[in-house]
Scaffold this active site. Structure first.
Site, PDB file in Angstrom:
ATOM      1  N   ARG A 152       0.806  -1.238   0.000  1.00 51.01           N
ATOM      2  CA  ARG A 152       0.000   0.000   0.000  1.00 51.01           C
ATOM      3  C   ARG A 152       0.833   1.280   0.000  1.00 51.01           C
ATOM      4  NH1 ARG A 152      -2.677  -3.301   3.556  1.00 51.01           N
ATOM      5  NH2 ARG A 152      -4.553  -4.233   2.681  1.00 51.01           N
ATOM      6  N   LYS A 185       3.604  11.267 -11.168  1.00 47.69           N
ATOM      7  CA  LYS A 185       2.775  10.375 -11.996  1.00 47.69           C
ATOM      8  C   LYS A 185       3.545   9.089 -12.223  1.00 47.69           C
ATOM      9  CE  LYS A 185      -0.038  13.377 -14.931  1.00 47.69           C
ATOM     10  NZ  LYS A 185      -0.272  13.755 -16.336  1.00 47.69           N
ATOM     11  N   GLU A 195      10.767  18.379 -24.481  1.00 50.43           N
ATOM     12  CA  GLU A 195      10.070  18.778 -23.242  1.00 50.43           C
ATOM     13  C   GLU A 195      10.663  20.088 -22.696  1.00 50.43           C
ATOM     14  OE1 GLU A 195       7.422  17.097 -22.591  1.00 50.43           O
ATOM     15  OE2 GLU A 195       7.744  15.062 -23.362  1.00 50.43           O
ATOM     16  N   LYS A 200       7.875  22.930 -13.967  1.00 50.10           N
ATOM     17  CA  LYS A 200       7.031  21.759 -13.711  1.00 50.10           C
ATOM     18  C   LYS A 200       6.614  21.736 -12.237  1.00 50.10           C
ATOM     19  CE  LYS A 200       5.779  17.169 -14.561  1.00 50.10           C
ATOM     20  NZ  LYS A 200       6.004  15.880 -15.148  1.00 50.10           N
ATOM     21  N   GLU A 203      -3.988  17.074 -11.849  1.00 44.51           N
ATOM     22  CA  GLU A 203      -4.344  17.452 -13.224  1.00 44.51           C
ATOM     23  C   GLU A 203      -5.842  17.681 -13.418  1.00 44.51           C
ATOM     24  OE1 GLU A 203      -1.933  15.616 -16.324  1.00 44.51           O
ATOM     25  OE2 GLU A 203      -3.596  15.869 -17.712  1.00 44.51           O
ATOM     26  N   ARG A 226      -2.338  21.773 -14.712  1.00 45.77           N
ATOM     27  CA  ARG A 226      -1.323  20.757 -15.067  1.00 45.77           C
ATOM     28  C   ARG A 226      -1.516  20.250 -16.489  1.00 45.77           C
ATOM     29  NH1 ARG A 226       1.236  15.836 -11.326  1.00 45.77           N
ATOM     30  NH2 ARG A 226       2.659  15.122 -12.923  1.00 45.77           N
ATOM     31  N   ASN A 278       0.656  19.257 -21.311  1.00 45.68           N
ATOM     32  CA  ASN A 278       0.423  18.346 -22.438  1.00 45.68           C
ATOM     33  C   ASN A 278       0.505  19.048 -23.793  1.00 45.68           C
ATOM     34  OD1 ASN A 278      -0.024  16.118 -20.750  1.00 45.68           O
ATOM     35  ND2 ASN A 278      -2.106  16.837 -20.354  1.00 45.68           N
ATOM     36  N   HIS A 317       1.062  17.068 -26.887  1.00 44.32           N
ATOM     37  CA  HIS A 317       1.018  15.646 -26.542  1.00 44.32           C
ATOM     38  C   HIS A 317      -0.153  14.878 -27.149  1.00 44.32           C
ATOM     39  CE1 HIS A 317       4.362  16.546 -24.012  1.00 44.32           C
ATOM     40  NE2 HIS A 317       4.399  15.336 -23.507  1.00 44.32           N
ATOM     41  N   HIS A 322       0.884  11.770 -29.033  1.00 38.44           N
ATOM     42  CA  HIS A 322       0.455  10.400 -28.698  1.00 38.44           C
ATOM     43  C   HIS A 322      -0.189   9.719 -29.906  1.00 38.44           C
ATOM     44  CE1 HIS A 322       0.265  11.384 -24.134  1.00 38.44           C
ATOM     45  NE2 HIS A 322       1.441  10.940 -24.493  1.00 38.44           N
ATOM     46  N   HIS A 380       9.137   9.343 -27.967  1.00 39.87           N
ATOM     47  CA  HIS A 380       8.092  10.226 -27.452  1.00 39.87           C
ATOM     48  C   HIS A 380       8.401  11.705 -27.759  1.00 39.87           C
ATOM     49  CE1 HIS A 380       5.057  11.728 -24.691  1.00 39.87           C
ATOM     50  NE2 HIS A 380       5.982  12.404 -24.032  1.00 39.87           N
TER      51      HIS A 380
HETATM   52  N1  LIG Z   1       5.544  10.241 -15.227  1.00 35.55           N
HETATM   53  C1  LIG Z   1       5.517  11.279 -16.018  1.00 35.55           C
HETATM   54  O1  LIG Z   1       5.103  12.373 -15.622  1.00 35.55           O
HETATM   55  C2  LIG Z   1       6.022  11.134 -17.412  1.00 35.55           C
HETATM   56  C3  LIG Z   1       6.230  12.276 -18.199  1.00 35.55           C
HETATM   57  C4  LIG Z   1       6.785  12.099 -19.474  1.00 35.55           C
HETATM   58  C5  LIG Z   1       7.109  10.827 -19.945  1.00 35.55           C
HETATM   59  N2  LIG Z   1       6.884   9.743 -19.132  1.00 35.55           N
HETATM   60  C6  LIG Z   1       7.230   8.402 -19.579  1.00 35.55           C
HETATM   61  O2  LIG Z   1       8.649   8.350 -19.735  1.00 35.55           O
HETATM   62  C7  LIG Z   1       8.958   7.316 -20.664  1.00 35.55           C
HETATM   63  C8  LIG Z   1      10.040   7.788 -21.586  1.00 35.55           C
HETATM   64  O3  LIG Z   1      11.183   8.069 -20.818  1.00 35.55           O
HETATM   65  P1  LIG Z   1      12.629   8.259 -21.476  1.00 35.55           P
HETATM   66  O4  LIG Z   1      12.511   9.165 -22.626  1.00 35.55           O
HETATM   67  O5  LIG Z   1      13.546   8.593 -20.377  1.00 35.55           O
HETATM   68  O6  LIG Z   1      12.906   6.826 -22.111  1.00 35.55           O
HETATM   69  P2  LIG Z   1      13.572   5.479 -21.537  1.00 35.55           P
HETATM   70  O7  LIG Z   1      13.373   5.347 -20.102  1.00 35.55           O
HETATM   71  O8  LIG Z   1      13.097   4.388 -22.419  1.00 35.55           O
HETATM   72  O9  LIG Z   1      15.119   5.731 -21.809  1.00 35.55           O
HETATM   73  C9  LIG Z   1      15.579   5.850 -23.143  1.00 35.55           C
HETATM   74  C10 LIG Z   1      16.746   4.914 -23.439  1.00 35.55           C
HETATM   75  O10 LIG Z   1      17.938   5.446 -22.876  1.00 35.55           O
HETATM   76  C11 LIG Z   1      18.579   4.471 -22.052  1.00 35.55           C
HETATM   77  N3  LIG Z   1      19.252   5.247 -21.019  1.00 35.55           N
HETATM   78  C12 LIG Z   1      18.696   5.880 -19.977  1.00 35.55           C
HETATM   79  N4  LIG Z   1      19.606   6.611 -19.341  1.00 35.55           N
HETATM   80  C13 LIG Z   1      20.786   6.408 -19.962  1.00 35.55           C
HETATM   81  C14 LIG Z   1      22.087   6.900 -19.772  1.00 35.55           C
HETATM   82  N5  LIG Z   1      22.361   7.812 -18.835  1.00 35.55           N
HETATM   83  N6  LIG Z   1      23.057   6.462 -20.587  1.00 35.55           N
HETATM   84  C15 LIG Z   1      22.778   5.586 -21.590  1.00 35.55           C
HETATM   85  N7  LIG Z   1      21.559   5.104 -21.851  1.00 35.55           N
HETATM   86  C16 LIG Z   1      20.570   5.519 -21.037  1.00 35.55           C
HETATM   87  C17 LIG Z   1      17.457   3.599 -21.590  1.00 35.55           C
HETATM   88  O11 LIG Z   1      17.923   2.336 -21.155  1.00 35.55           O
HETATM   89  C18 LIG Z   1      16.600   3.529 -22.850  1.00 35.55           C
HETATM   90  O12 LIG Z   1      17.142   2.589 -23.748  1.00 35.55           O
HETATM   91  C19 LIG Z   1       7.663   6.940 -21.352  1.00 35.55           C
HETATM   92  O13 LIG Z   1       7.239   5.695 -20.887  1.00 35.55           O
HETATM   93  C20 LIG Z   1       6.683   8.026 -20.922  1.00 35.55           C
HETATM   94  O14 LIG Z   1       5.364   7.553 -20.823  1.00 35.55           O
HETATM   95  C21 LIG Z   1       6.361   9.875 -17.892  1.00 35.55           C
END
Ligand SMILES: NC(=O)c1ccc[n+]([C@@H]2O[C@H](COP(=O)([O-])OP(=O)(O)OC[C@H]3O[C@@H](n4cnc5c(N)ncnc54)[C@H](O)[C@@H]3O)[C@@H](O)[C@H]2O)c1
Length: 361
Positions: free
Chosen positions: A118, A140, A182, A224, A234, A238, A242, A245, A249, A262
């Protein structure tokens, strides 16, 4: 080192930004709740940074789980790998889960922390530009379902975020550029002066000049943090985060997740949002063109992929940001100011979708 505070009453937390933070034992231990820790990372990041983090946590009882790498593993099955390790090693409610990785690791580990017994303490150590300026801040957490992205999740704020800017050195260039979407988004929707500065500093940012990248991460986190503090769940402001987005998406979904990153989809999505804003008379063409030109300069796409036109409208109306009141989109009023617009005129939206390479021409 820079610090940004996210003010959320009892759930408030610091976001530390600087070089070498993964090795800063005194600082990282302030975020750990008890004497047990589970580091959640993935197979790509583990060989680069996990030993360093384990050294930093020496003296504590530390387990590690390495997830498979990729958005396609952001699902319930992978989440279960985390629960398996927690339960096999008898972690109790006093444990702390540390996410070491990009947004995929952060979102998955965060949801594990939200739901294990929990809810247990959670720390973010984001290692991609996208996760440093966006996903690690704001609480999130989610995994994907076969029928929709981020459909199973929870709000669960971390106790602290440690942004070690050195980790960007090992990040593939394409991922760095995707994170810039972003960063640009934050300037476009909330801070014109920041946008002006990004125009001046784009190349320095991409070459990871330490002062410049730190300043950008800090300003993006401040924006942010301010928005999340005002509207954690949101229900209002908030949603402005987007910008681009809903278009983005739809592009990701239409192409199949993983084809475009993304941030790449959000880049083209912001240009589409800017085009629609001009069509609807909300925004000056000059500002919209500046946004398009900065997105292009950093190396992001400024037009949606060809061949998706016929699907985009349908895909957009399936997005979870669509409310009962119909299509709602974040549009631009000027650089530094965005607005949520409801009941979008469908003809104008179709014109934007069909413009293809002629967006903002
Ligand atoms: N929670 C939120 O508010 C929020 C906001 C935006 C996006 N997201 C989510 O974030 C995700 C995308 O995140 P991302 O863009 O970080 O992608 P990711 O986590 O897939 O990382 C991208 C790639 O880089 C590699 N990597 C990460 N750090 C590294 C480093 N320092 N050196 C070498 N390789 C490295 C990872 O292993 C992966 O292959 C999506 O799932 C999206 O839905 C969440």
């Amino acid at each position: 080192m820079e610090v940004v505070h996210l003010a959320l009453g009892k759930q408030s937390y610091p976001i530390y930004i600087g070089s070498g933070l993964i090795s800063n034992s005194g600082l990282i231990r302030t975020g750990v709740a008890g004497n047990r820790v589970l580091i959640v990372t993935n197979e790509t990041i583990a060989p680069l940074y996990v030993d360093r983090l384990k050294d930093t946590l020496s003296g504590l009882d530390v387990d590690t789980v390495e997830l498979p790498d990729g958005e396609r593993f952001k699902n319930l099955e992978t989440l279960n790998l985390i629960f398996d390790v927690l339960l096999t090693n008898s972690h109790n409610r006093n444990t702390t889960i540390i996410a070491l990785g990009g947004g995929v690791v952060g979102d998955t580990a965060g949801f594990a922390a939200a739901s294990y017994q929990r809810g247990v303490a959670f720390i973010q150590i984001p290692t991609t530009l996208l996760s440093q300026v966006d996903s690690s801040v704001g609480g999130k957490t989610a995994v994907n379902h076969a029928l929709g992205k981020n459909m199973i999740g929870a709000f669960h704020q971390p106790r602290a975020v440690y942004i070690d800017t050195d980790t960007l050195q090992s990040l593939p260039k394409r991922e760095l550029v995707a994170g810039m979407a972003e960063v640009i988004k934050h300037g476009a929707l909330a801070d014109r002066q920041y946008f002006d500065w990004l125009e001046e500093s784009a190349e320095k940012l991409l070459s990871l000049e330490p002062d410049v990248i730190t300043k950008a991460i800090k300003r993006s986190c401040e924006i942010k943090a301010r928005i999340v503090a005002e509207d954690e769940r949101e229900t209002g402001v908030r949603a402005l985060l987007n910008l681009g987005h809903t278009f983005g998406h739809a592009i990701e979904n239409g192409l199949g997740y993983g084809e475009w990153l993304h941030g790449e989809a959000v880049g083209a999505g912001m240009v589409m949002a800017a085009d629609l804003s001009v069509r609807l008379g909300l925004c000056d063409r000059a500002d919209a063109l500046r946004l398009k030109s900065l997105i292009k300069r950093v190396g992001l796409p400024v037009t949606p992929p060809t061949g998706l036109q016929n699907q985009l409208l349908e895909l957009m109306s399936r997005d979870k940001k669509v409310s009962d009141k119909g299509m709602r989109l974040v549009l631009l009023e000027e650089l530094g100011r965005a607005r949520l617009v409801e009941d979008i005129d469908e003809n104008s939206l179709r014109s934007t979708i069909n413009a293809g390479k002629d967006l903002l021409k």
